[in-house]
Design a protein around this motif. Structure first.
Motif, mmCIF file in Angstrom:
data_model
loop_
_atom_site.group_PDB
_atom_site.id
_atom_site.type_symbol
_atom_site.label_atom_id
_atom_site.label_comp_id
_atom_site.label_asym_id
_atom_site.label_seq_id
_atom_site.Cartn_x
_atom_site.Cartn_y
_atom_site.Cartn_z
ATOM 1 N N PHE A 241 0.820 -1.191 0.172
ATOM 2 C CA PHE A 241 -0.063 -0.091 -0.083
ATOM 3 C C PHE A 241 0.810 1.396 0.154
ATOM 4 C CE2 PHE A 241 -2.269 3.366 2.515
ATOM 5 C CZ PHE A 241 -3.199 3.541 1.409
ATOM 6 N N PRO A 242 1.891 1.480 0.859
ATOM 7 C CA PRO A 242 2.706 2.657 0.802
ATOM 8 C C PRO A 242 3.327 2.823 -0.526
ATOM 9 C CG PRO A 242 3.035 1.495 2.928
ATOM 10 C CD PRO A 242 2.371 0.649 2.116
ATOM 11 N N LEU A 243 3.712 1.903 -1.068
ATOM 12 C CA LEU A 243 4.543 1.846 -2.262
ATOM 13 C C LEU A 243 3.483 2.396 -3.456
ATOM 14 C CD1 LEU A 243 6.663 -1.435 -2.153
ATOM 15 C CD2 LEU A 243 7.443 1.085 -1.554
ATOM 16 N N VAL A 244 2.309 1.778 -3.464
ATOM 17 C CA VAL A 244 1.444 2.004 -4.618
ATOM 18 C C VAL A 244 1.163 3.649 -4.336
ATOM 19 C CG1 VAL A 244 -1.216 1.742 -5.065
ATOM 20 C CG2 VAL A 244 0.374 -0.473 -4.836
ATOM 21 N N LEU A 245 0.671 3.931 -3.034
ATOM 22 C CA LEU A 245 0.225 5.440 -2.827
ATOM 23 C C LEU A 245 1.361 6.345 -3.045
ATOM 24 C CD1 LEU A 245 -2.159 6.877 -1.235
ATOM 25 C CD2 LEU A 245 -1.093 6.696 0.731
ATOM 26 N N ALA A 246 2.680 6.056 -2.895
ATOM 27 C CA ALA A 246 3.854 6.735 -3.217
ATOM 28 C C ALA A 246 3.806 7.105 -4.849
ATOM 29 C CB ALA A 246 5.095 6.348 -2.901
ATOM 30 N N PHE A 247 3.615 5.997 -5.638
ATOM 31 C CA PHE A 247 3.390 6.023 -7.180
ATOM 32 C C PHE A 247 2.031 6.719 -7.605
ATOM 33 C CE2 PHE A 247 1.596 4.373 -11.051
ATOM 34 C CZ PHE A 247 2.980 4.398 -11.744
ATOM 35 N N ILE A 248 1.131 6.908 -6.613
ATOM 36 C CA ILE A 248 -0.017 7.617 -7.032
ATOM 37 C C ILE A 248 0.157 9.134 -6.884
ATOM 38 C CG2 ILE A 248 -2.388 8.438 -6.362
ATOM 39 C CD1 ILE A 248 -2.926 5.236 -5.648
ATOM 40 N N GLY A 249 1.194 9.488 -6.005
ATOM 41 C CA GLY A 249 1.312 10.770 -5.574
ATOM 42 C C GLY A 249 2.345 11.608 -6.599
ATOM 43 N N PHE A 250 3.467 10.501 -7.299
ATOM 44 C CA PHE A 250 4.114 10.817 -8.293
ATOM 45 C C PHE A 250 3.317 11.186 -9.535
ATOM 46 C CE2 PHE A 250 7.749 8.023 -6.180
ATOM 47 C CZ PHE A 250 8.059 9.252 -5.336
ATOM 48 N N ALA A 251 2.261 10.390 -9.754
ATOM 49 C CA ALA A 251 1.558 10.510 -10.645
ATOM 50 C C ALA A 251 0.559 11.932 -10.813
ATOM 51 C CB ALA A 251 0.322 9.154 -11.059
ATOM 52 N N ILE A 252 0.303 12.174 -9.795
ATOM 53 C CA ILE A 252 -0.698 13.462 -9.181
ATOM 54 C C ILE A 252 0.454 14.574 -9.663
ATOM 55 C CG2 ILE A 252 -1.580 14.830 -7.455
ATOM 56 C CD1 ILE A 252 -2.620 12.393 -6.528
ATOM 57 N N ILE A 253 1.686 14.578 -9.070
ATOM 58 C CA ILE A 253 2.674 15.736 -9.364
ATOM 59 C C ILE A 253 2.778 15.602 -11.010
ATOM 60 C CG2 ILE A 253 5.147 16.212 -9.406
ATOM 61 C CD1 ILE A 253 5.170 14.840 -6.421
ATOM 62 N N TYR A 254 2.850 14.743 -11.870
ATOM 63 C CA TYR A 254 3.162 14.685 -13.232
ATOM 64 C C TYR A 254 1.764 15.311 -13.809
ATOM 65 C CZ TYR A 254 3.929 13.511 -17.914
ATOM 66 O OH TYR A 254 4.265 13.584 -19.200
ATOM 67 N N LEU A 255 0.670 15.073 -13.260
ATOM 68 C CA LEU A 255 -0.668 15.474 -13.796
ATOM 69 C C LEU A 255 -0.583 16.945 -13.537
ATOM 70 C CD1 LEU A 255 -3.645 15.010 -14.866
ATOM 71 C CD2 LEU A 255 -4.254 14.664 -12.368
ATOM 72 N N GLY A 256 -0.113 17.575 -12.432
ATOM 73 C CA GLY A 256 -0.093 18.941 -12.016
ATOM 74 C C GLY A 256 0.850 19.759 -13.156
ATOM 75 N N VAL A 257 2.061 18.788 -13.552
ATOM 76 C CA VAL A 257 2.856 19.468 -14.471
ATOM 77 C C VAL A 257 2.077 19.622 -15.723
ATOM 78 C CG1 VAL A 257 4.781 19.139 -15.935
ATOM 79 C CG2 VAL A 257 5.011 18.467 -13.526
ATOM 80 N N LEU A 258 1.141 18.692 -16.263
ATOM 81 C CA LEU A 258 0.760 18.561 -17.673
ATOM 82 C C LEU A 258 -0.544 19.707 -17.411
ATOM 83 C CD1 LEU A 258 0.107 14.756 -18.072
ATOM 84 C CD2 LEU A 258 1.418 16.384 -19.505
ATOM 85 N N TRP A 259 -1.223 19.732 -16.213
ATOM 86 C CA TRP A 259 -2.036 20.766 -16.137
ATOM 87 C C TRP A 259 -1.613 22.211 -16.497
ATOM 88 C CZ3 TRP A 259 -7.335 21.178 -15.182
ATOM 89 C CH2 TRP A 259 -7.960 22.323 -14.719
ATOM 90 N N GLN A 260 -0.233 22.479 -15.632
ATOM 91 C CA GLN A 260 0.275 23.908 -15.772
ATOM 92 C C GLN A 260 0.595 24.044 -17.311
ATOM 93 O OE1 GLN A 260 3.814 24.460 -13.443
ATOM 94 N NE2 GLN A 260 4.085 26.440 -14.041
ATOM 95 N N ARG A 261 1.229 23.043 -18.171
ATOM 96 C CA ARG A 261 1.309 23.189 -19.657
ATOM 97 C C ARG A 261 0.162 23.696 -20.196
ATOM 98 N NH1 ARG A 261 5.831 18.445 -20.258
ATOM 99 N NH2 ARG A 261 7.370 19.405 -19.272
ATOM 100 N N HIS A 262 -1.054 22.935 -20.142
ATOM 101 C CA HIS A 262 -2.145 23.101 -20.833
ATOM 102 C C HIS A 262 -3.299 23.436 -20.129
ATOM 103 C CE1 HIS A 262 0.197 20.395 -23.614
ATOM 104 N NE2 HIS A 262 0.405 19.610 -22.527
#
Length: 356
Positions: free
Chosen positions: A308-329
């Motif tokens: 669970f902690p590993l999956v949750l950390a991966f989800i956190g990284f994905a959300i950060i990347y989503l934030g990068v995409l949001w800022q660009r577009h």
């Protein structure tokens, strides 16, 4: 201003500048003067404004939740006289600050006068002998939930509405919003024959918070069509509405995992709503709510899981990347999302995003 105008007129007469340049300079002077006055009265993080608000909050606290038991020695009549005297002092100072174009201390003094209303009504009720012995102290108004405070709260809201109509100062909404919050808590025992039922209180708070938030949104939309956009009348309503709704929702404990997941989804909706109307309080609370849900998963549902902690950390990284995409577009995504709404509502939301 007259000296500047006379000097420029003399410059025109001596062909140093043209009439057109004279008009442009005067227009620029007027704009700069207006901008200076606007900046002077816009709340900012600087020493003068910090002193305004610090002193204002001390005065407001002194005559509200920091009232001591010594006040009870004066009796109902004494409390009425004290509250009226302080209200007169507050109004005289507020009027003086307004004449000096010091609108921030003017607004703070108006809020100070408004917080004296429940104290005045408390003294009046004691004088008339229509007060229960269970709550003899005024400071209980800020610490205990009871249907008996409702008349004090309704009186404060009535006076607050008159002050908003008369002065149109956004900071007056602060005591109004707090009073609405108190009312949301005190109305539950009133609806339940004086019995404090926590489940009923949470339900009332959820609907009350939603109602206050919708009221704030309505005021925001109304403000778009008005000339004066310097006053944020809905700021405090959003804060109280969001807090009332979110706290009631968060403390509504359940053992049903689907309801817990629904709580998380509601927090995501709050985050999206906050982004759309550019109000940070919804984003902050939804972030806290998401942490509450993930804590529940970590400590209760997946207590012995290594994955669970590993999956949750991966989800956190994905959300950060989503934030990068949001800022660009961001602009393109916002426009696509807004296309699902009616044209008029799209225009209003775009104006809200620009103003906030």
């Amino acid at each position: 201003m007259p000296m500047l105008a006379d000097t420029l007129k003399q410059a025109v007469s001596q062909n140093i500048i043209t009439k057109a340049q004279f008009n442009q300079i005067m227009a620029l002077y007027d704009d700069n003067t207006l901008n200076f006055e606007h900046d002077l009265n816009q709340p900012k993080f600087k020493m003068a404004h910090l002193l305004y608000y610090f002193g204002g909050f001390i005065a407001i606290a002194a005559m509200s939740w920091l009232i001591t038991l010594g006040f009870e020695q004066f009796g109902g009549i004494g409390i009425i006289v004290i509250s009226v005297c302080y209200a007169l002092i507050g109004m005289l100072l507020a009027d003086r600050f307004k004449r000096q174009n010091l609108m921030i201390p003017h607004s703070i003094l108006l809020a100070f006068v408004l917080v004296l209303v429940p104290l005045f009504v408390f003294g009046l009720q004691q004088t008339l002998g229509v007060w229960s012995e269970e709550y003899q102290n005024y400071r209980d108004y800020h610490t205990w939930i009871s249907w008996q405070w409702i008349f004090m709260e309704l009186s404060t809201l009535a006076v607050g509405a008159i002050m908003m109509w008369r002065y149109k100062r956004a900071f007056v909404m602060f005591p109004i919003a707090v009073t609405l919050w108190y009312l949301s808590m005190d109305v539950a025992p009133f609806l339940n024959d004086g019995v404090l039922d926590w489940a009923l209180r949470r339900t009332v708070s959820i609907y009350f918070g939603l109602a206050i938030t919708l009221l704030a949104l309505f005021i925001d939309f109304r403000q778009i069509d008005r000339e004066d956009k310097t006053q944020d009348y809905s700021f405090w309503l959003y804060i109280i509405g969001a807090l009332t709704f979110w706290c009631a929702l968060t403390f509504n404990s359940t053992n049903n995992e689907w309801l817990s997941f629904g709580y998380f989804v509601i927090n995501l909706v709050m985050m999206f709503f906050g982004l759309v109307i550019q109000r940070r309080v919804f984003v902050v609370l939804s972030g806290l709510g998401s942490c509450v849900y993930f804590s529940h998963l970590a400590w209760d549902v997946f207590e012995n899981s290594m994955l669970f902690p590993l999956v949750l950390a991966f989800i956190g990284f994905a959300i950060i990347y989503l934030g990068v995409l949001w800022q660009r577009h961001e602009h393109a995504i916002s426009n696509k999302l807004l296309n699902f709404l009616p044209k008029k509502l799209q225009q209003k939301i775009q104006v809200l995003q620009k103003n906030n």
